[in-house]
Each structure stands twice: as C-alpha cells, then as structure tokens.
Design an enzyme around this catalytic site. Structure first.
Site, PDB file in Angstrom:
ATOM      1  N   ALA A   1      20.031   5.373  13.019  1.00  0.00           N
ATOM      2  CA  ALA A   1      18.888   6.271  13.359  1.00  0.00           C
ATOM      3  C   ALA A   1      19.409   7.665  13.293  1.00  0.00           C
ATOM      4  CB  ALA A   1      18.086   6.037  14.666  1.00  0.00           C
TER       5      ALA A   1
ATOM      6  N   HIS B   1       0.276  37.080  14.115  1.00  0.00           N
ATOM      7  CA  HIS B   1      -0.867  36.199  14.556  1.00  0.00           C
ATOM      8  C   HIS B   1      -1.766  35.778  13.441  1.00  0.00           C
ATOM      9  CE1 HIS B   1      -3.328  33.980  17.403  1.00  0.00           C
ATOM     10  NE2 HIS B   1      -4.491  34.641  16.901  1.00  0.00           N
TER      11      HIS B   1
HETATM   12  P1  NAI Z   1      24.533  10.282  10.656  1.00  0.00           P
HETATM   13  O1  NAI Z   1      25.509  10.436  10.898  1.00  0.00           O
HETATM   14  O2  NAI Z   1      23.429  11.356  10.580  1.00  0.00           O
HETATM   15  O3  NAI Z   1      23.763   8.922  11.257  1.00  0.00           O
HETATM   16  C1  NAI Z   1      24.322   7.509  11.229  1.00  0.00           C
HETATM   17  C2  NAI Z   1      23.771   6.800  12.573  1.00  0.00           C
HETATM   18  O4  NAI Z   1      24.274   5.638  12.343  1.00  0.00           O
HETATM   19  C3  NAI Z   1      24.172   7.245  13.900  1.00  0.00           C
HETATM   20  O5  NAI Z   1      22.894   7.400  14.648  1.00  0.00           O
HETATM   21  C4  NAI Z   1      24.963   6.200  14.242  1.00  0.00           C
HETATM   22  O6  NAI Z   1      25.042   6.130  15.745  1.00  0.00           O
HETATM   23  C5  NAI Z   1      24.390   5.048  13.639  1.00  0.00           C
HETATM   24  N1  NAI Z   1      25.331   3.777  13.553  1.00  0.00           N
HETATM   25  C6  NAI Z   1      26.810   3.923  13.107  1.00  0.00           C
HETATM   26  N2  NAI Z   1      27.286   2.761  12.959  1.00  0.00           N
HETATM   27  C7  NAI Z   1      26.169   1.967  13.431  1.00  0.00           C
HETATM   28  C8  NAI Z   1      26.334   0.408  13.468  1.00  0.00           C
HETATM   29  N3  NAI Z   1      27.202  -0.492  13.214  1.00  0.00           N
HETATM   30  N4  NAI Z   1      24.955  -0.355  13.679  1.00  0.00           N
HETATM   31  C9  NAI Z   1      23.866   0.804  13.880  1.00  0.00           C
HETATM   32  N5  NAI Z   1      23.856   2.076  13.915  1.00  0.00           N
HETATM   33  C10 NAI Z   1      24.989   2.630  13.539  1.00  0.00           C
HETATM   34  O7  NAI Z   1      24.542   9.654   8.977  1.00  0.00           O
HETATM   35  P2  NAI Z   1      23.635   9.474   7.896  1.00  0.00           P
HETATM   36  O8  NAI Z   1      22.106   9.343   8.514  1.00  0.00           O
HETATM   37  O9  NAI Z   1      24.053   8.253   6.951  1.00  0.00           O
HETATM   38  O10 NAI Z   1      23.751  10.827   7.007  1.00  0.00           O
HETATM   39  C11 NAI Z   1      24.801  11.157   6.745  1.00  0.00           C
HETATM   40  C12 NAI Z   1      24.985  12.679   6.569  1.00  0.00           C
HETATM   41  O11 NAI Z   1      24.086  13.199   5.462  1.00  0.00           O
HETATM   42  C13 NAI Z   1      25.058  13.381   7.686  1.00  0.00           C
HETATM   43  O12 NAI Z   1      26.004  13.902   7.938  1.00  0.00           O
HETATM   44  C14 NAI Z   1      24.072  14.564   7.188  1.00  0.00           C
HETATM   45  O13 NAI Z   1      24.429  15.770   7.934  1.00  0.00           O
HETATM   46  C15 NAI Z   1      23.481  14.452   6.070  1.00  0.00           C
HETATM   47  N6  NAI Z   1      22.264  14.577   5.698  1.00  0.00           N
HETATM   48  C16 NAI Z   1      21.629  15.910   6.149  1.00  0.00           C
HETATM   49  C17 NAI Z   1      20.248  15.619   5.896  1.00  0.00           C
HETATM   50  C18 NAI Z   1      19.613  16.988   6.673  1.00  0.00           C
HETATM   51  O14 NAI Z   1      20.391  17.997   6.722  1.00  0.00           O
HETATM   52  N7  NAI Z   1      18.208  17.007   6.556  1.00  0.00           N
HETATM   53  C19 NAI Z   1      19.427  14.630   5.394  1.00  0.00           C
HETATM   54  C20 NAI Z   1      20.068  13.522   5.148  1.00  0.00           C
HETATM   55  C21 NAI Z   1      21.521  13.414   5.234  1.00  0.00           C
END
Ligand code: NAI
Ligand code: FAD
Length: 461
Positions: free
Chosen positions: A177, A440
C-alpha cells in the site's frame, strides 16, 4: 584530450537534466541511454503514463458520479481500454520526443546503447570507447519483488506491466500500500476492477503523517478499494490466466488466500546498476546495491552519481534537482539540494502531498510544535466541485512559529504544497503564510486558513 567534459549514463530525469545543465554551463556533454526513448522510468513507465491513466480514469469517475448533479445528463462514457492506452502512449511519446528536441537544442549528444565504465574516464557503448573528464551515473531503479513471488508481467506484474495490461482485470490484488499500489489501484478501481490491497504494515503509505494516512485510507475505501493490513504475503501461485495470493495475518499467524486475475507487486524499487562495471571501476555501493555518494561524488575521483541509484527518496524531482546540482558542482560552482524540502505527492483523488516533518517525527524528536488544521469543507471552491473531503495541516514550531511540515489531502494538494515549499525555503513562519493575501475562491485559501489556525484561528471554520 577527453572527447567529452561529461558523459552521463542514463537519460531519466536525473540524467537528462544533468546533461542539459552541463551543456548550459558550457561543457561538452553526452548522455548514454539504452532505451529506445529518452526520459527514463519517469517518462516511459512511471510518472507520466501513470498520471495519464489517473487522469482518464478520474474523468470517468466524474462522469459517473458528478455530471448528473451539475445538470450534465446523457450516456455515461464506457471504457475503450485500447484507446485509453493509446492516449497514454501519445502522452509518453510527446514528452520523450520533447527531451530529444532539448538535447538537440542544447547540443547534447545522445549515445544510444548500454554504457559500461571500462577505465578511468572511459565509457564503452556497443564496443566503442568514449572518453570523458567526468562520468555521472544516473542509471535509476527497477521494480523489486518478494521471495516466492515471480513477476511474469502478464498475471503477476510490476508497475510496468500494470500500465499496459491487455484488459481491465475483474479482480486485482495489489501487494504493497505504497505510492504505486495506491495510484494504480485507484486507476483500476475506477475502471471497474475489484481491488484488494495487501500491506505488511498496519497502516497504508508508511512514512506519511499518521492522521493523513488514516483519512486517506478511509477515502480510498469509500471509492471501493479493500485493504488487508498487517499481512505478510507468503507467495503467489500463477496459472495462465489466474493467480492465488497466500498471506499470513501478523496478529494471529493465520493463513489466507485471495484469488486474482492480476497481481500487482508494488513493494518498492531497487537501484539499477547491472552491467555498469561498478566493481571493476572501484565504485562503492551499500549492501542494497545503492551507490554511495557525498555531495553526488562517489568514492572514485571523476565519477559522480545522482537520482534513484543513490540514497534518498526515489522521486523524479529529487533526481532532477541532483542533476542540476551535480552539473554545477562539476563546473566548479556550489551545487545545492535542500533535502529537507523535497515534496512528495500521491496523484490519487483526492491528491495527497507533504513536505517536511510529520507529527510522528516531531514527537520522536521531542520538539515542541503546534498544529494548524483546516478542512476543505470550509473552502467554498472545494465544495463547488464536490471536493470537500480532506484537510490542510501545518506543523509549526511552538515558540518561533517557523513552519516545520505541511501535509495536505484534498483537491490540488500536489500544486498547493509548493506554496509551503517556497515558504520553508525562506524559513517562513506560519504567520507569514497567514498574512499573505490569497485569491478567492481558490483551494489555496485552505492553506492560508490552516496557517491562521496556527495563530488566532481560521475564519471559515
Ligand atoms: P513504496 O515504498 O512506496 O511502498 C511499498 C509498500 O509495500 C510499503 O507500504 C511496504 O510496507 C509494502 N510492503 C513491503 N513488503 C511487503 C510485503 N512482503 N507484503 C506486503 N506489503 C509489503 O514503493 P512503491 O509503491 O513500489 O514505489 C516505489 C517508488 O516509486 C517509491 O519510492 C516512490 O517514491 C516512487 N513512486 C512515486 C510516485 C509519486 O511520487 N507519485 C508514484 C509511484 C512511485
Ligand atoms: P530513471 O528514470 O530510472 O532513468 C534511468 C535511465 O538509465 C533509464 O532510462 C535506463 O534505461 C538508463 N540506463 C540504466 N543503465 C544504463 C546503462 N548502463 N547504459 C545506458 N542507459 C542506462 N516520481 C515522481 O517524482 N512523481 C511521480 O509521479 C512518479 N510516479 C512514478 C510512477 C511509477 C509507476 C514509477 C515506477 C515511478 C514513479 N516515480 C515518480 C519515480 C520516478 O520515476 C523516479 O524517481 C525517476 O524516474 C528517477 O529518475 P532517474 O533519472 O534517477 O532514473
């Protein structure tokens, strides 16, 4: 004599920005990129395509939920998924072509192919060695997965596969999430998928201000996303057309399964350095493969590194800032990135944005702070466009009133946060924001009201 002053390896937001800035500073520069198109993860399989799908699916949501109320009656649009993907691709193409144009304009050579550091000041691409006084590693990141979960990009997908599924799945299970899970989960929920998000921790979006995270989860649940928190995924079994996700609930160790048509693994990304020749070049990485740096300098003289391949948040704007800073450092200037003021935005509806410290972090530091909060329910513009959910929260030093953190969930959060960034760059107090005239009716009045709430109180609440 070196062929180039600088060779940048990687044409993502870190690399292409660095190359352009080097050229602007009068250096002869080349950028090596192995993909067919410039722009890296961000433009090809990240920020840009995901925002295109978020936009299109949000429009559908508006048509389904709000048009009739505004007196816009008629057939609700149906989803032509292939056309939506074509729109997404055209957005990618116009952006990647834009970088190609900027390279030509700034006389940056694009060396097409995969680069390897083959000696001091030497990068070899497809058997040809190119010389440079400085090498900048900007090779970015790639999706990571979990033990027992194999990504096939068909049934079990990373974000890359999730952006190009052949059809909208009936049941989508998202593991993680975090930012990717919630943005892509939102897209598919709006397009009609049943979306279940399985998260290891007890809350969504780790690192986010707790109050915002709770409110965010509630709003996403209202939109149809289901959450299973505190659940450790044990494995995913995939057949040709389905998958079964097994997870254990941490609270009682009980094992459960979920059926899915598609599983999105969104549990983080890892630095990408494959085939770069770092070991032979003597460049130090940490045990997670991240290139270690001190002010973008690696431990090897003349080799620098920026962006996702280095420590810090994996964000395009962080990579871009480092791209400019390293170019300036190579040119003998100061180069500066304020790592305390890097905003984070999640482009769901409502958007979520933050900068600076969370309330949890301030508590842990033992810092005396005050909270100014304002709900969008008191914002006339938000109410007019059905976006009264959410709030702006400003954390300021209790004594000095200096702004320490700003957290927004609500309309245009990703734009409003920059008012807070500028204020924080200038060391502003909440009162400075509160005394600034805001037009506004705008969403940004909610920021001002939150700033007023740090003092004598907001007017409209
Ligand atoms: P993330 O680090 O945001 O989230 C990964 C999630 O997976 C965490 O909540 C974690 O607790 C969970 N997790 C880890 N192992 C797990 C398991 N075994 N079972 C269930 N949950 C588990 O990584 P995400 O979403 O893959 O994104 C990667 C990167 O891409 C991020 O660092 C983000 O900054 C970047 N990104 C940025 C965006 C934005 O700025 N809007 C949009 C998409 C990605
Ligand atoms: P990358 O963009 O990964 O670029 C590195 C480039 O280097 C790649 O093109 C790669 O092909 C090339 N390369 C690697 N090795 C070599 C080699 N040896 N030779 C030649 N070329 C090589 N961030 C945000 O700030 N906002 C968002 O909204 C956002 N949304 C995202 C959505 C998704 C689905 C994903 C996956 C990521 C998202 N991100 C977002 C994160 C963002 O994409 C990255 O932080 C950003 O792209 C990092 O830039 P970079 O230049 O460091 O690396």
């Amino acid at each position: 004599m070196a062929d180039y002053d600088v060779i940048v390896i990687g044409g993502g937001p870190g690399g292409y920005v660095c190359a352009i800035r080097c050229a602007q500073l009068g250096m002869k520069v080349a950028c090596v990129e192995g993909r067919e198109a410039l722009g890296g993860t961000c433009l090809n399989v990240g920020c840009i395509p995901s925002k295109a799908l978020l936009h299109a699916s949000h429009m559908l949501h508006e048509a389904e939920h709000n048009f009739a109320t505004m007196g816009l009656k008629g057939k609700t649009p149906s989803v032509d998924w292939d056309q939506m993907k074509a729109y997404k691709q055209s957005t990618i193409d116009s952006n990647t072509k834009g970088i190609e144009f900027l390279f030509k304009k700034n006389k940056v050579d694009w060396i097409k192919g995969w680069g390897k550091i083959t000696g001091k000041g030497e990068v070899t691409v497809d058997g040809t060695a190119h010389k440079a006084k400085n090498i900048v590693i900007a090779t970015g990141s790639e999706p990571s997965t979990l033990p027992g979960v194999e990504i096939d990009e068909k049934i079990v997908v990373s974000s890359t596969g999730a952006l190009s599924l052949p059809k909208v799945p009936k049941k989508l299970v998202v593991i993680g999430a975090g930012v990717i899970g919630l943005e892509m989960g939102s897209v598919y929920a709006r397009l009609g998928s049943e979306v279940t998000v399985v998260e290891f921790l007890d809350n969504i979006t780790p690192g986010m201000d707790g109050e915002v995270s709770k409110s965010f989860q509630k709003l996403l649940k209202k939109q149809g996303l289901e959450f299973i928190l505190g659940a450790a995924v044990q494995g995913v079994e995939a057949t040709k057309s389905k998958a079964k996700v097994t997870y254990k609930l941490k609270k009682d160790d009980s094992e459960h399964t979920l059926d899915a048509d598609v599983v999105l693994v969104a549990t983080g990304r890892r630095a990408f350095t494959e085939g770069l020749g770092l070991e032979a070049a003597g460049v130090t990485t940490n045990k997670r493969g991240v290139v270690e740096v001190d002010h973008w300098k690696t431990n090897v003289d003349g080799i620098w590194a920026i962006g996702d391949v280095t420590p810090g948040p994996m964000l395009a704007h962080k990579a871009e800032d480092e791209g400019m800073a390293v170019a300036e450092a190579i040119a003998g200037q100061q180069g500066h990135v304020n790592y305390d003021v890097i905003p984070g935005v999640i482009y769901t509806a409502p958007e979520v944005a933050s900068v600076g410290k969370t309330e949890e972090a301030l508590k842990e530091e033992g810092r005396a702070y005050k909270v100014g909060k304002f709900s969008y329910m008191g914002n006339a513009r938000a109410k007019a466009v059905f976006e009264g959910d959410g709030f702006v929260k400003i954390l300021a030093d209790k004594e000095t009133d200096r702004i320490l953190g700003v957290h927004i969930i609500g309309p245009a959060a990703g734009e409003l946060i920059h008012e807070a960034c500028v204020a924080m760059e200038f060391g502003a107090a909440a009162e400075d924001l509160a005394r600034t005239c805001h037009a506004h009716p705008t969403f940004s009045e909610a920021v001002r009201e939150a700033a007023l709430a740090c003092g004598d109180g907001p007017i409209h609440m």
